[in-house]
Scaffold this motif. Sequence first.
Motif, PDB file in Angstrom:
ATOM      1  N   ALA A 112      78.610  20.499 -22.020  1.00 36.19           N
ATOM      2  CA  ALA A 112      77.165  20.573 -21.850  1.00 36.19           C
ATOM      3  C   ALA A 112      76.791  20.730 -20.379  1.00 36.19           C
ATOM      4  O   ALA A 112      77.510  20.282 -19.489  1.00 36.19           O
ATOM      5  CB  ALA A 112      76.513  19.316 -22.420  1.00 36.19           C
ATOM      6  N   ARG A 113      75.635  21.340 -20.186  1.00 36.93           N
ATOM      7  CA  ARG A 113      75.000  21.404 -18.869  1.00 36.93           C
ATOM      8  C   ARG A 113      73.694  20.639 -18.986  1.00 36.93           C
ATOM      9  O   ARG A 113      72.983  20.775 -19.972  1.00 36.93           O
ATOM     10  CB  ARG A 113      74.729  22.846 -18.469  1.00 36.93           C
ATOM     11  CG  ARG A 113      75.987  23.640 -18.242  1.00 36.93           C
ATOM     12  CD  ARG A 113      75.675  24.960 -17.551  1.00 36.93           C
ATOM     13  NE  ARG A 113      76.871  25.697 -17.276  1.00 36.93           N
ATOM     14  CZ  ARG A 113      77.656  25.507 -16.223  1.00 36.93           C
ATOM     15  NH1 ARG A 113      77.348  24.589 -15.346  1.00 36.93           N
ATOM     16  NH2 ARG A 113      78.736  26.221 -16.041  1.00 36.93           N
ATOM     17  N   TYR A 114      73.378  19.844 -17.965  1.00 40.08           N
ATOM     18  CA  TYR A 114      72.134  19.090 -17.975  1.00 40.08           C
ATOM     19  C   TYR A 114      71.385  19.345 -16.672  1.00 40.08           C
ATOM     20  O   TYR A 114      71.978  19.737 -15.663  1.00 40.08           O
ATOM     21  CB  TYR A 114      72.383  17.595 -18.172  1.00 40.08           C
ATOM     22  CG  TYR A 114      73.087  16.912 -17.029  1.00 40.08           C
ATOM     23  CD1 TYR A 114      72.378  16.397 -15.945  1.00 40.08           C
ATOM     24  CD2 TYR A 114      74.475  16.763 -17.029  1.00 40.08           C
ATOM     25  CE1 TYR A 114      73.018  15.758 -14.898  1.00 40.08           C
ATOM     26  CE2 TYR A 114      75.123  16.126 -15.985  1.00 40.08           C
ATOM     27  CZ  TYR A 114      74.393  15.639 -14.927  1.00 40.08           C
ATOM     28  OH  TYR A 114      75.031  15.011 -13.892  1.00 40.08           O
ATOM     29  N   HIS A 115      70.068  19.123 -16.728  1.00 44.09           N
ATOM     30  CA  HIS A 115      69.266  19.211 -15.507  1.00 44.09           C
ATOM     31  C   HIS A 115      67.958  18.454 -15.682  1.00 44.09           C
ATOM     32  O   HIS A 115      67.456  18.286 -16.781  1.00 44.09           O
ATOM     33  CB  HIS A 115      68.995  20.668 -15.104  1.00 44.09           C
ATOM     34  CG  HIS A 115      68.047  21.374 -16.010  1.00 44.09           C
ATOM     35  ND1 HIS A 115      68.448  21.978 -17.182  1.00 44.09           N
ATOM     36  CD2 HIS A 115      66.712  21.574 -15.923  1.00 44.09           C
ATOM     37  CE1 HIS A 115      67.403  22.524 -17.768  1.00 44.09           C
ATOM     38  NE2 HIS A 115      66.331  22.285 -17.035  1.00 44.09           N
ATOM     39  N   SER A 116      67.485  17.963 -14.551  1.00 44.31           N
ATOM     40  CA  SER A 116      66.158  17.356 -14.453  1.00 44.31           C
ATOM     41  C   SER A 116      65.577  17.866 -13.142  1.00 44.31           C
ATOM     42  O   SER A 116      66.173  18.714 -12.482  1.00 44.31           O
ATOM     43  CB  SER A 116      66.253  15.829 -14.459  1.00 44.31           C
ATOM     44  OG  SER A 116      66.835  15.360 -13.261  1.00 44.31           O
ATOM     45  N   SER A 117      64.427  17.342 -12.750  1.00 43.71           N
ATOM     46  CA  SER A 117      63.814  17.822 -11.508  1.00 43.71           C
ATOM     47  C   SER A 117      64.655  17.499 -10.269  1.00 43.71           C
ATOM     48  O   SER A 117      64.568  18.191  -9.270  1.00 43.71           O
ATOM     49  CB  SER A 117      62.411  17.237 -11.350  1.00 43.71           C
ATOM     50  OG  SER A 117      62.481  15.832 -11.266  1.00 43.71           O
ATOM     51  N   ARG A 118      65.516  16.467 -10.360  1.00 42.55           N
ATOM     52  CA  ARG A 118      66.308  16.051  -9.203  1.00 42.55           C
ATOM     53  C   ARG A 118      67.815  16.164  -9.385  1.00 42.55           C
ATOM     54  O   ARG A 118      68.565  15.887  -8.448  1.00 42.55           O
ATOM     55  CB  ARG A 118      66.000  14.590  -8.884  1.00 42.55           C
ATOM     56  CG  ARG A 118      64.600  14.343  -8.466  1.00 42.55           C
ATOM     57  CD  ARG A 118      64.452  12.898  -8.075  1.00 42.55           C
ATOM     58  NE  ARG A 118      63.348  12.315  -8.820  1.00 42.55           N
ATOM     59  CZ  ARG A 118      63.084  11.045  -8.892  1.00 42.55           C
ATOM     60  NH1 ARG A 118      63.866  10.183  -8.301  1.00 42.55           N
ATOM     61  NH2 ARG A 118      62.049  10.614  -9.552  1.00 42.55           N
ATOM     62  N   GLU A 119      68.263  16.516 -10.542  1.00 39.47           N
ATOM     63  CA  GLU A 119      69.691  16.411 -10.850  1.00 39.47           C
ATOM     64  C   GLU A 119      70.137  17.531 -11.773  1.00 39.47           C
ATOM     65  O   GLU A 119      69.391  17.981 -12.637  1.00 39.47           O
ATOM     66  CB  GLU A 119      69.931  15.044 -11.518  1.00 39.47           C
ATOM     67  CG  GLU A 119      71.316  14.778 -11.986  1.00 39.47           C
ATOM     68  CD  GLU A 119      72.290  14.489 -10.857  1.00 39.47           C
ATOM     69  OE1 GLU A 119      73.494  14.594 -11.113  1.00 39.47           O
ATOM     70  OE2 GLU A 119      71.867  14.172  -9.736  1.00 39.47           O
ATOM     71  N   ARG A 120      71.385  17.975 -11.594  1.00 40.46           N
ATOM     72  CA  ARG A 120      72.007  18.908 -12.541  1.00 40.46           C
ATOM     73  C   ARG A 120      73.511  18.690 -12.542  1.00 40.46           C
ATOM     74  O   ARG A 120      74.071  18.254 -11.544  1.00 40.46           O
ATOM     75  CB  ARG A 120      71.648  20.343 -12.252  1.00 40.46           C
ATOM     76  CG  ARG A 120      72.202  20.967 -11.021  1.00 40.46           C
ATOM     77  CD  ARG A 120      71.875  22.455 -10.876  1.00 40.46           C
ATOM     78  NE  ARG A 120      70.462  22.763 -10.861  1.00 40.46           N
ATOM     79  CZ  ARG A 120      69.743  23.251 -11.907  1.00 40.46           C
ATOM     80  NH1 ARG A 120      70.300  23.503 -13.023  1.00 40.46           N
ATOM     81  NH2 ARG A 120      68.466  23.494 -11.797  1.00 40.46           N
ATOM     82  N   GLY A 121      74.125  18.953 -13.711  1.00 37.45           N
ATOM     83  CA  GLY A 121      75.558  18.736 -13.807  1.00 37.45           C
ATOM     84  C   GLY A 121      76.102  19.085 -15.171  1.00 37.45           C
ATOM     85  O   GLY A 121      75.459  19.830 -15.936  1.00 37.45           O
ATOM     86  N   THR A 122      77.287  18.541 -15.492  1.00 34.51           N
ATOM     87  CA  THR A 122      77.960  18.875 -16.736  1.00 34.51           C
ATOM     88  C   THR A 122      78.536  17.623 -17.410  1.00 34.51           C
ATOM     89  O   THR A 122      78.793  16.621 -16.758  1.00 34.51           O
ATOM     90  CB  THR A 122      79.129  19.856 -16.479  1.00 34.51           C
ATOM     91  OG1 THR A 122      80.055  19.244 -15.577  1.00 34.51           O
ATOM     92  CG2 THR A 122      78.644  21.171 -15.919  1.00 34.51           C
ATOM     93  N   PHE A 123      78.712  17.727 -18.724  1.00 36.86           N
ATOM     94  CA  PHE A 123      79.467  16.767 -19.525  1.00 36.86           C
ATOM     95  C   PHE A 123      80.625  17.565 -20.126  1.00 36.86           C
ATOM     96  O   PHE A 123      80.388  18.660 -20.652  1.00 36.86           O
ATOM     97  CB  PHE A 123      78.686  16.238 -20.728  1.00 36.86           C
ATOM     98  CG  PHE A 123      77.441  15.444 -20.425  1.00 36.86           C
ATOM     99  CD1 PHE A 123      77.164  14.956 -19.171  1.00 36.86           C
ATOM    100  CD2 PHE A 123      76.563  15.174 -21.453  1.00 36.86           C
ATOM    101  CE1 PHE A 123      76.029  14.222 -18.936  1.00 36.86           C
ATOM    102  CE2 PHE A 123      75.417  14.439 -21.228  1.00 36.86           C
ATOM    103  CZ  PHE A 123      75.145  13.961 -19.967  1.00 36.86           C
TER     104      PHE A 123
END
Length: 127
Positions: A112-123
């Motif tokens: 998975a790829r995730y993101h928010s207004s301050r953060e992004r990354g992977t699981f």
Amino acid sequence: MLLRVLVLLAGLTVGLFGVSVEAGSPTGKWRGSWSSQTTGHSGPMKAHIRQIDSDSYRAVFVGRFAGVVPFMYPATLDRVPGTCDCYRSSQRLPLVGTYNMTAHINARSFNARYHSSRERGTFNMSR
């Protein structure tokens, strides 16, 4: 004969280990890690996922930040229409804001790829 053996082995795998061989089903327990592309932090992660209906699943993610700070959050994974292995989640989390995730799931891997207004990354997890 070979086909019968493969079907029997698949049935034993499901029966003994609770592992689904269904291609796009996220149901079950997962283990792996998360990694932030924003901060460079990473850590262990586990998930337990159960089916809500034909296209929605309830996931509980548990992990550690900085090796010692535990976190846990629930999420609803909704299948992307027209796909068999793509799921999305969007929800508001304290201190993070709106958190969005897109996951590709098959019988053995959850990426998975995730993101928010301050953060992004992977699981990246597997069974």
